[in-house]
Design a protein around this motif. Sequence first.
Motif, PDB file in Angstrom:
ATOM      1  N   LYS A 115       0.317  -0.985  -0.110  1.00 47.25           N
ATOM      2  CA  LYS A 115       0.476   0.043  -0.424  1.00 47.25           C
ATOM      3  C   LYS A 115       0.859   0.645   0.104  1.00 47.25           C
ATOM      4  CE  LYS A 115      -4.112  -2.575   2.616  1.00 47.25           C
ATOM      5  NZ  LYS A 115      -4.694  -2.454   3.658  1.00 47.25           N
ATOM      6  N   ARG A 116       2.443   1.461   0.462  1.00 44.06           N
ATOM      7  CA  ARG A 116       3.105   2.004   0.917  1.00 44.06           C
ATOM      8  C   ARG A 116       3.285   2.771  -0.931  1.00 44.06           C
ATOM      9  NH1 ARG A 116       8.278   3.208   0.937  1.00 44.06           N
ATOM     10  NH2 ARG A 116       8.522   0.775   1.823  1.00 44.06           N
ATOM     11  N   VAL A 117       4.232   1.129  -1.259  1.00 39.67           N
ATOM     12  CA  VAL A 117       4.645   1.980  -2.336  1.00 39.67           C
ATOM     13  C   VAL A 117       3.415   2.181  -3.651  1.00 39.67           C
ATOM     14  CG1 VAL A 117       5.698   0.369  -4.393  1.00 39.67           C
ATOM     15  CG2 VAL A 117       6.141   0.235  -2.698  1.00 39.67           C
ATOM     16  N   LEU A 118       2.494   1.602  -3.860  1.00 39.91           N
ATOM     17  CA  LEU A 118       0.945   2.473  -4.333  1.00 39.91           C
ATOM     18  C   LEU A 118       0.812   3.900  -4.374  1.00 39.91           C
ATOM     19  CD1 LEU A 118      -0.583   1.323  -6.820  1.00 39.91           C
ATOM     20  CD2 LEU A 118      -2.136   1.282  -5.038  1.00 39.91           C
ATOM     21  N   ALA A 119       1.189   4.293  -3.211  1.00 32.95           N
ATOM     22  CA  ALA A 119       0.500   5.439  -2.726  1.00 32.95           C
ATOM     23  C   ALA A 119       1.507   6.655  -2.798  1.00 32.95           C
ATOM     24  CB  ALA A 119       0.071   5.709  -0.969  1.00 32.95           C
ATOM     25  N   ALA A 120       3.325   5.949  -2.534  1.00 31.31           N
ATOM     26  CA  ALA A 120       4.326   6.812  -2.909  1.00 31.31           C
ATOM     27  C   ALA A 120       4.087   7.142  -4.652  1.00 31.31           C
ATOM     28  CB  ALA A 120       5.503   6.159  -2.514  1.00 31.31           C
ATOM     29  N   GLY A 121       3.883   6.606  -5.069  1.00 33.85           N
ATOM     30  CA  GLY A 121       3.970   7.136  -6.690  1.00 33.85           C
ATOM     31  C   GLY A 121       5.310   6.835  -7.434  1.00 33.85           C
ATOM     32  N   GLU A 133      -0.805  -0.565 -10.019  1.00 34.92           N
ATOM     33  CA  GLU A 133      -2.524  -0.572  -9.271  1.00 34.92           C
ATOM     34  C   GLU A 133      -2.756  -2.487  -8.472  1.00 34.92           C
ATOM     35  OE1 GLU A 133      -5.657  -2.920 -12.119  1.00 34.92           O
ATOM     36  OE2 GLU A 133      -4.211  -1.610 -13.501  1.00 34.92           O
ATOM     37  N   MET A 134      -3.069  -2.342  -7.449  1.00 31.77           N
ATOM     38  CA  MET A 134      -2.918  -3.195  -6.597  1.00 31.77           C
ATOM     39  C   MET A 134      -4.260  -4.764  -7.123  1.00 31.77           C
ATOM     40  SD  MET A 134      -2.272  -2.715  -3.103  1.00 31.77           S
ATOM     41  CE  MET A 134      -3.397  -4.265  -2.258  1.00 31.77           C
ATOM     42  N   TRP A 135      -3.766  -6.115  -7.078  1.00 28.90           N
ATOM     43  CA  TRP A 135      -4.654  -6.556  -7.508  1.00 28.90           C
ATOM     44  C   TRP A 135      -5.830  -6.805  -6.747  1.00 28.90           C
ATOM     45  CZ3 TRP A 135      -7.339 -10.890  -4.910  1.00 28.90           C
ATOM     46  CH2 TRP A 135      -7.761 -11.455  -5.709  1.00 28.90           C
ATOM     47  N   SER A 136      -7.389  -7.209  -7.807  1.00 27.75           N
ATOM     48  CA  SER A 136      -8.620  -7.582  -7.147  1.00 27.75           C
ATOM     49  C   SER A 136      -9.001  -9.019  -7.890  1.00 27.75           C
ATOM     50  CB  SER A 136      -9.343  -6.370  -7.823  1.00 27.75           C
ATOM     51  OG  SER A 136      -9.267  -6.119  -8.962  1.00 27.75           O
ATOM     52  N   PRO A 137      -9.860  -9.134  -7.699  1.00 26.25           N
ATOM     53  CA  PRO A 137     -10.411 -10.845  -7.850  1.00 26.25           C
ATOM     54  C   PRO A 137     -10.839 -10.344  -9.601  1.00 26.25           C
ATOM     55  CG  PRO A 137     -11.709 -10.331  -5.733  1.00 26.25           C
ATOM     56  CD  PRO A 137     -10.631  -9.001  -6.544  1.00 26.25           C
TER      57      PRO A 137
END
Length: 251
Positions: A115-121, A133-137
């Motif tokens: 989550k930190r890596v995704l938010a850091a950009g 992007e985060m994985w989703s089903p």
Amino acid sequence: MVEALLWVGFRREEEVIDQGVGKSGRSYLEVVRGAEPRSIPRARIEIKEEEIRNNVCRLKHCLIAKWNPKSAREEELANLGWTSAKAWGLKGRLGLARMGKGCALLEFEMVEEAKRVLAAGVRAIGGIQLGLEMWSPSYGCCTEDKEGNDAWVRILGLPISLWVPSVLRRVGEECGGFLGVDPLTEKKEDLEWARIQVKRTGGALSCSMEIGVEGEIYTVFLWWEISPAIRKNRDGQQRREVGDDVDPRAG
């Protein structure tokens, strides 16, 4: 060796006379579309959530990374996991699994770091610009009302003697409409299959095709590169399917 390759996926015409294909005596290549799919019920299984719970829990620690395949060399991708972990200052381990050209699954040992890596950009890693992007089903799936109008099809084991632009075009037209040829197929750099892009017209997808060359018939099988379709079931649960009426690797 070459003679053996030419006979891959080959059978004599006498063996298919019962299917209504007789000797034509024609001097040009004739593409004969495979038999239309019969009304066979689509295979279906029901899975309980508990069966995939552990796998889904692990995937919640994952990001999907995308990049331009032309911007990265193989040796750079081999070190992408290590380079990314160092650039992001990770304390936990980072796993990387390829998901196709220009796409990989990044598994973080600690979900907080994902989550930190995704938010850091931070996107430029070792000279490679990443999209995250985060994985989703539902990742990699498309809804039935948003299915693409085109698809790539691999013609498995196409005899080398048939690697001709006009033949590939006619196969594409029979699959719904020819759009183009993969560069590797044009250059004959990968002879495991020929890859063409075709229009999608809806309905059932042919899993095989017959190609007639005067007195001989070649039977080849088709591998459709189509994303799984996802829709809501009547009881409100999402349902995932692959392709239309056949497995994209059917054959």
